[in-house]
Design an enzyme around this catalytic site. Structure first.
Site, PDB file in Angstrom:
ATOM      1  CE  LYS A 151      -4.477   1.099   1.977  1.00 42.43           C
ATOM      2  NZ  LYS A 151      -5.245   1.162   0.742  1.00 42.43           N
ATOM      3  CD  GLU A 184      -5.990  -4.520  -6.302  1.00 39.29           C
ATOM      4  OE1 GLU A 184      -6.316  -4.675  -5.123  1.00 39.29           O
ATOM      5  OE2 GLU A 184      -4.845  -4.194  -6.670  1.00 39.29           O
TER       6      GLU A 184
HETATM    7  N1  PXG Z   1      -7.296  -3.069  -3.325  1.00 37.75           N
HETATM    8  C1  PXG Z   1      -6.774  -1.840  -3.374  1.00 37.75           C
HETATM    9  C2  PXG Z   1      -5.981  -1.423  -4.551  1.00 37.75           C
HETATM   10  C3  PXG Z   1      -6.975  -0.949  -2.309  1.00 37.75           C
HETATM   11  O1  PXG Z   1      -6.424   0.259  -2.357  1.00 37.75           O
HETATM   12  C4  PXG Z   1      -8.282  -2.662  -1.206  1.00 37.75           C
HETATM   13  C5  PXG Z   1      -8.034  -3.484  -2.289  1.00 37.75           C
HETATM   14  C6  PXG Z   1      -9.077  -3.196  -0.054  1.00 37.75           C
HETATM   15  O2  PXG Z   1      -8.281  -3.386   1.085  1.00 37.75           O
HETATM   16  P1  PXG Z   1      -8.881  -3.258   2.544  1.00 37.75           P
HETATM   17  O3  PXG Z   1      -7.730  -3.521   3.437  1.00 37.75           O
HETATM   18  O4  PXG Z   1      -9.407  -1.867   2.672  1.00 37.75           O
HETATM   19  O5  PXG Z   1      -9.941  -4.260   2.667  1.00 37.75           O
HETATM   20  C7  PXG Z   1      -7.762  -1.359  -1.211  1.00 37.75           C
HETATM   21  C8  PXG Z   1      -8.061  -0.436  -0.093  1.00 37.75           C
HETATM   22  C9  PXG Z   1     -10.447   4.106   0.910  1.00 37.75           C
HETATM   23  C10 PXG Z   1      -9.251   3.725   0.211  1.00 37.75           C
HETATM   24  O6  PXG Z   1     -10.806   5.278   0.887  1.00 37.75           O
HETATM   25  C11 PXG Z   1      -8.862   2.442   0.361  1.00 37.75           C
HETATM   26  C12 PXG Z   1      -7.750   2.044  -0.263  1.00 37.75           C
HETATM   27  C13 PXG Z   1      -7.057   2.951  -1.031  1.00 37.75           C
HETATM   28  C14 PXG Z   1      -7.470   4.224  -1.188  1.00 37.75           C
HETATM   29  C15 PXG Z   1      -8.586   4.645  -0.551  1.00 37.75           C
HETATM   30  O7  PXG Z   1     -11.013   3.208   1.545  1.00 37.75           O
HETATM   31  N2  PXG Z   1      -7.291   0.767  -0.127  1.00 37.75           N
END
Ligand code: PXG
Length: 295
Positions: A151, A184
């Site tokens: 991330k 994704e």
């Molecule tokens: N894939 C990507 C590319 C992400 O950025 C997820 C999957 C889901 O991961 P989690 O851990 O949230 O279940 C993400 C989540 C937001 C936000 O506002 C979230 C992400 C990136 C930017 C904004 O929730 N990541």
């Protein structure tokens, strides 16, 4: 006005400023997390902080304190603001340096924790109708380059993917990897339900979502066979159901991809069941870390 944690202090939002020489701004050199608090509990705090530290290690960035202190600061940021229902965004950048990309010029990482009162990502009607997705022409980063499993602060592919999807009237982008495998959404993981089994791409071309992990557990508890396998677009188009998982999106049914109906074009039964179960486990002692001491 929310107070922001910035390099050891809580400062009012307007005063939370960083240098224009910060390598986070100049080069996207940094990592972040997106965490939610429900009803006085931070959901899966340990898992999010663990992913933050792993992301930092992946880009060889040392966070200047221990994971335990990070958890305390996150909780403190919520208490400072009096929030019980919030979105939390810790950000660690390489810090201020010279204009060159060389990290040697950056001595201290910048540590930011933003807490905001929660506003939902998609409108409630989208959950009732199901999301429309568009397969974007922007491929997810190949693992040979910037790993999609980390991330980091280079989200431009995702930004452009979502922009393209929205330009064409969709709500979310479906990203493929450079091999053409489904990876994704722009900020969420994908699940496909076909012929009684659930599939999700293995974590190599996508982010190891914390919500993804929780959804996998829920599905197993519900007795579904879950297969982490490569998927092509044909498997998605012919699915009985497709749904997304993410911190912001929670569990979101998908009704349409590239103008084609998924299943009968309505939110699927399984997606709705998982969504309901997910809603029940947030904001509880079992999955969350309490923000305020009980009185
Ligand atoms: N894939 C990507 C590319 C992400 O950025 C997820 C999957 C889901 O991961 P989690 O851990 O949230 O279940 C993400 C989540 C937001 C936000 O506002 C979230 C992400 C990136 C930017 C904004 O929730 N990541």
């Amino acid at each position: 006005m929310a107070k922001i944690y910035l390099n050891g202090e809580f400062v009012p939002e307007e005063e939370a400023k960083i240098s224009v020489f910060d390598h986070g701004l100049l080069y996207g050199d940094g990592v972040f997390e997106g965490i939610r608090a429900y009803d006085g509990y931070v959901f899966k705090l340990d898992d999010h902080v663990d992913r933050l530290y792993r992301s930092a290690r992946a880009i060889n960035l040392e966070i200047p304190f221990e994971a335990g202190d990070m958890k305390d600061k996150i909780l403190e940021s919520l208490r400072e603001n009096g929030f019980g229902e919030a979105y939390i965004r810790p950000i660690i950048t390489r810090g201020k340096g010279s204009l060159g990309i060389d990290t040697d010029s950056c001595s201290d990482p910048t540590v930011i924790i933003i807490s905001k009162e929660w506003e939902s990502l998609y409108g409630t009607e989208l959950y009732e109708e199901g999301l429309k997705m568009l397969t974007t022409t922007f491929r997810n980063q190949p693992k040979e380059g910037l790993p999609p499993t980390v991330k980091h602060m280079n989200y431009l592919t995702n930004v452009l993917a979502l922009m393209q999807a929205k330009t064409w009237g969709a709500d979310e982008a479906l990203m493929l990897d450079t091999q053409g495998n489904v990876s994704e959404g722009s900020a969420d993981n994908i699940f496909v339900y076909r012929k009684g089994a659930v599939y999700t791409p293995p974590v190599i071309n996508n982010l190891p979502g914390i919500t993804r992990g929780v959804v996998l557990e829920l599905l197993e508890e519900m007795g579904y066979e879950v297969k982490e396998e490569d998927l092509g677009l044909a498997e998605v188009f012919t699915a009985d159901e497709v749904f997304l998982s993410g911190t912001a999106a929670e569990v979101a049914p998908v009704a349409e991809i590239d103008g084609r109906k998924i299943g009968d074009g309505e939110p699927g039964e399984l997606a709705l069941q998982v969504k309901e179960k997910f809603g029940k486990i947030t904001g509880t002692e079992e999955t969350g870390t309490r923000i305020y001491q009980s009185t």
